[in-house]
Design an enzyme around this catalytic site. Structure first.
Site, PDB file in Angstrom:
ATOM      1  N   ARG A  84     -21.267 -16.561  -4.562  1.00  0.00           N
ATOM      2  CA  ARG A  84     -21.688 -15.480  -5.457  1.00  0.00           C
ATOM      3  C   ARG A  84     -20.816 -14.236  -5.280  1.00  0.00           C
ATOM      4  O   ARG A  84     -20.827 -13.341  -6.134  1.00  0.00           O
ATOM      5  CB  ARG A  84     -23.155 -15.133  -5.232  1.00  0.00           C
ATOM      6  N   GLU A  98     -26.015 -13.976   3.447  1.00  0.00           N
ATOM      7  CA  GLU A  98     -24.985 -13.365   2.607  1.00  0.00           C
ATOM      8  C   GLU A  98     -25.385 -11.956   2.187  1.00  0.00           C
ATOM      9  O   GLU A  98     -24.531 -11.084   2.025  1.00  0.00           O
ATOM     10  CB  GLU A  98     -24.689 -14.243   1.384  1.00  0.00           C
ATOM     11  N   ASP A  99     -26.702 -11.720   2.009  1.00  0.00           N
ATOM     12  CA  ASP A  99     -27.179 -10.366   1.717  1.00  0.00           C
ATOM     13  C   ASP A  99     -26.826  -9.410   2.849  1.00  0.00           C
ATOM     14  O   ASP A  99     -26.322  -8.307   2.632  1.00  0.00           O
ATOM     15  CB  ASP A  99     -28.702 -10.371   1.535  1.00  0.00           C
ATOM     16  N   ARG A 104       0.833  -1.199   0.000  1.00  0.00           N
ATOM     17  CA  ARG A 104       0.000   0.000   0.000  1.00  0.00           C
ATOM     18  C   ARG A 104       0.874   1.259   0.000  1.00  0.00           C
ATOM     19  O   ARG A 104       1.909   1.301   0.641  1.00  0.00           O
ATOM     20  CB  ARG A 104      -0.894   0.025   1.240  1.00  0.00           C
ATOM     21  N   ASP A 123     -30.715 -12.763  -8.765  1.00  0.00           N
ATOM     22  CA  ASP A 123     -31.210 -14.122  -8.583  1.00  0.00           C
ATOM     23  C   ASP A 123     -32.024 -14.503  -9.810  1.00  0.00           C
ATOM     24  O   ASP A 123     -32.590 -13.633 -10.482  1.00  0.00           O
ATOM     25  CB  ASP A 123     -32.076 -14.223  -7.331  1.00  0.00           C
ATOM     26  N   GLU A 124     -32.112 -15.797 -10.084  1.00  0.00           N
ATOM     27  CA  GLU A 124     -32.763 -16.229 -11.323  1.00  0.00           C
ATOM     28  C   GLU A 124     -34.248 -15.891 -11.366  1.00  0.00           C
ATOM     29  O   GLU A 124     -34.828 -15.786 -12.441  1.00  0.00           O
ATOM     30  CB  GLU A 124     -32.581 -17.736 -11.499  1.00  0.00           C
TER      31      GLU A 124
END
Length: 767
Positions: A543, A647-648, A431, A559-560
């Site tokens: 994901r 996970e959301d 960094r 999402d599908e």
């Protein structure tokens, strides 16, 4: 006339002879009468006639610069050599880089011995390492080793002093002369000189030490850390005291100090002089002699008055209401006051000559503190008065950034120490100081992702650039292998029709193979199928893995079963380009504090506030994939994989922790309807996608506290899991990072009674 001259000459000669006879012995002692060269310069003038000084002071004491308790240069050198026998150590000479090549930067902590007590602070340090992403339980994988012996307090008068450390560490087969070891220390030396003697040979180990003296500091090898108390929080920590628009840069007091005054011994010189700058108006400098067991034996004429004045002011009130805070040295160079001033946004004025400031290798302290000289104390008031108000505000803001980024918890202090060492392993891939000293800070700017500022979502304004003009659609699919559901076909067609779409990636989260290419719809943009990774195919956190196929800055996570139109996608992407560091999307949730349950609640009820945008339909920067996978420890990701839609929540918590900002909701053409995902023929187990109703806006539900009534239903169980997830994440971070917002962005003229020809996104208003 000649006789007169002769008498004058004889008188002068006689006088000179008498002077030489009676006073010559004294004159010969003066240096300017002797032809010898002056000896080496000393701190005190070299008086040759010591007999004239004996009645005033011992000449040996005159060499200590006025304070008999201060160690002489010879004593300091001796103490330094006793501790730093490898004073020439550098990373290139005393560190084995080959241990870090195979498994990366992994840290191993020695097993804790049952009969070996640990201080609260050292226990926190070990816990910080063991719950971090750096930790490995296998010493063969380790790049760095941490002793289980408590080395924080090396004052042999302390009750926490561990004896016979040398004997113990020599018996460790991994010690190897200290090579690739890191030793933490807060207190060294003891009364009266407080030298930096640790009481054992550190060998070739890296020393992370508080109150580091610059003469003993090995640049590029050792690390200076701040002195922190045993009550310093393990993680999270309290926020800084400077809130937006809450206080002006100039406060009630200009300069304050309130603390102990040492009557004798090391560190007494500076604190004894602080009363000279006190004016009782905008400069308050208060000291007390009333500390220690025998303070009355040493008190001077000022003590009684100082003790009375000391009680007139509250320390916390002074911190809150002062622009600058004096941070003098104590018995050692560092003090707790340093971190207290940073948190209070009280600009530290440091009076500790020779102190190697904490993390100075990475942090630019010239932007957050005033470094003074102990011998120029009387110049401090005029110096701080000359600082312009704009610079004062910049100083205050930087103190808050540094406090929150590196010092507010033991976790952050330890992780900063480890990241500095990690940067040394690959200096060409480390960094820059800009990343360390600019929001969100070095810990959240991963060099493994990039070292170029333009690749991060935080620096577009400073860099004068913009994110890429295209996005990657990333669809998670769990449909049966023999056919594709109709929703995903419509979704692919809608997304591919966007003028900003660069490619579509489908993450196949099924153990069975995906349908053949001929069954997928034809699109105007590339469509790629990616197999799920990991031991359990379809893990929810898959994901957010940083797939190499994602080349654009923007990611549209879907999402599908999500239903979106091309206009919705276009508008949301335009909004995201204005806020590239945030999550921008459609379905939302919110959190709240439940005082009855004394825990955080999670709700999908339609309210005026939102704090979570579900990743069923949301834009965010691809950097968050790297941060999610590499910054968060594996144990936290495993927790998320076991809970529905956690996970959301974790992605939103992570982004909020980085940006300190809420997500942004954009307008929708119509509300998404709840549907049940069909997963027949796809063995997905716990890793499958929950019903889309959990991932999109649903009709109003009862508050979380009332979920018990529906605990028997699948939806109730999922809702309970979401609340558990939220509370476990808040516990892991040490605070609740989520930020609420009442903002929703709509297109200009949205639903206004004007011609649709004047509207850029007319299709958003069609049912």
């Amino acid at each position: 006339m000649q006789t007169r001259k002769k008498y004058i000459f004889l008188t002068f000669l006689a006088s000179w002879l008498l002077l030489f006879f009676f006073g010559g012995d004294q004159l010969r002692r003066f240096a300017f009468f002797s032809g010898r060269k002056a000896e080496a310069q000393r701190n005190w003038p070299h008086w040759t006639d010591r007999s004239l000084l004996k009645s005033f002071a011992d000449p040996e004491l005159l060499q200590s610069d006025g304070d008999p308790s201060l160690p002489s240069p010879r004593e300091r050198r001796a103490a330094r050599l006793s501790v730093y026998k490898n004073s020439g150590c550098r990373m290139e000479t005393c560190f084995d880089f080959s241990r870090c090549e195979k498994n990366g930067f992994k840290v191993f902590t020695y097993p804790r011995e049952r009969d070996q007590p640990l201080s609260e602070s050292y226990s926190k340090i070990l816990t910080s390492i063991e719950r971090s992403r750096y930790y490995t339980p296998n010493p063969a994988e380790a790049c760095l080793f941490i002793l289980s012996i408590d080395t924080l307090d090396r004052d042999h008068l302390s009750g926490q002093y561990v004896r016979n450390v040398d004997e113990k560490i020599r018996g460790f087969p991994l010690w190897n002369g200290g090579r690739n070891h890191l030793i933490f220390n807060l207190y060294s030396g003891t009364w009266p000189n407080y030298t930096e003697d640790l009481g054992f040979d550190i060998g070739q180990a890296i020393l992370a030490k508080a109150s580091f003296y610059t003469e003993n500091f090995r640049p590029g090898f050792d690390i200076s850390i701040p002195l922190f108390s045993k009550d310093h929080p393990q993680r999270g920590g309290e926020r800084g005291w400077l809130y937006q628009d809450s206080i002006p840069p100039k406060k009630k007091y200009l300069l304050v100090f309130k603390g102990k005054r040492y009557l004798t011994g090391i560190g007494s010189g500076t604190r004894n002089a602080l009363h000279h700058i006190h004016n009782g108006k905008d400069i308050v400098s208060l000291t007390t002699c009333k500390h220690g067991k025998d303070w009355e034996k040493h008190k001077d004429t000022r003590c009684d008055k100082d003790n009375v004045d000391y009680e007139k002011f509250d320390y916390q009130e002074l911190l809150h209401n002062s622009t600058f805070c004096i941070v003098p040295r104590g018995r050692r160079l560092g003090s707790f006051r340093f971190l207290e001033a940073l948190q209070a946004a009280c600009i530290p004025v440091l009076l500790s000559d020779g102190w190697e400031l904490p993390f100075a290798e990475a942090i630019d302290w010239s932007k957050a503190a005033v470094v003074g000289n102990e011998r120029l104390l009387l110049q401090i008031p005029s110096a701080v008065r000359c600082i312009h108000p704009e610079r004062v505000l910049a100083f205050q803001q930087q103190t808050q950034f540094l406090w929150d980024a590196y010092f507010s918890s033991v976790d952050k202090i330890v992780h900063t120490t480890l990241e500095i060492i990690k940067d040394r392993l690959l200096p060409h891939h480390s960094r820059s100081r800009f990343l360390w000293n600019t929001l969100p800070g070095g810990l959240l700017a991963l060099p493994d992702f990039s070292t170029h500022l333009g690749d991060f979502p935080f620096y577009y304004l400073q860099h004068g650039s913009s994110p890429s003009e295209k996005f990657t659609a990333f669809i998670r699919a769990v449909s049966p292998a023999d056919s594709l559901s109709q929703p995903i076909l419509r979704l692919i067609q809608a997304v591919s029709g966007s003028q900003y779409c660069a490619q579509i990636l489908v993450l196949w989260s099924c153990e069975k193979p995906p349908p053949p290419r001929g069954k997928w719809p034809q699109t105007t943009v590339p469509l790629t199928i990616i197999q799920g990774r990991g031991k359990v195919r379809g893990a929810r956190t898959d994901r957010f893995f940083p797939y190499a196929a994602i080349q654009t800055d923007a990611v549209l996570s879907l999402d599908e079963h999500t239903s979106l139109s091309t206009s919705e996608v276009d508008f949301a992407f335009v909004v995201w380009r204005s806020f590239p560091e945030r999550i921008v999307g459609f379905p939302t949730r919110s959190h709240f504090w439940d005082p009855e349950q004394r825990r955080w609640g999670y709700t999908s009820k339609w309210t005026n506030e939102i704090s979570i945008v579900l990743t069923a339909a949301a834009f965010y920067h691809r950097y968050y994939h790297s941060l999610f996978t590499e910054f968060l420890p594996a144990g936290l990701r495993e927790l998320v994989d076991g809970l529905a839609t956690c996970e959301d929540i974790l992605m939103n918590v992570l982004v909020a922790a980085v940006t300190k900002l809420p997500p942004i909701k954009v307008t929708q053409r119509k509300q998404h309807k709840e549907t049940v995902s069909q997963q027949v023929g796809c063995k997905d187990g716990d890793a499958g996608t929950p019903p889309v109703g959990e991932r999109s806006p649903s009709p109003p539900r009862s508050p979380p506290a009332k979920v018990k009534a529906t605990a028997g239903t699948a939806g109730g169980r999922r809702f309970s899991q979401q609340q558990d997830c939220l509370n476990q994440l808040a516990d892991w971070f040490g605070y609740m990072p989520l930020v609420s917002s009442q903002l929703r962005l709509d297109p200009v003229l949205f639903k206004d009674q004007v011609s649709v020809l004047r509207k850029k996104y007319p299709r958003l208003e069609k049912p």
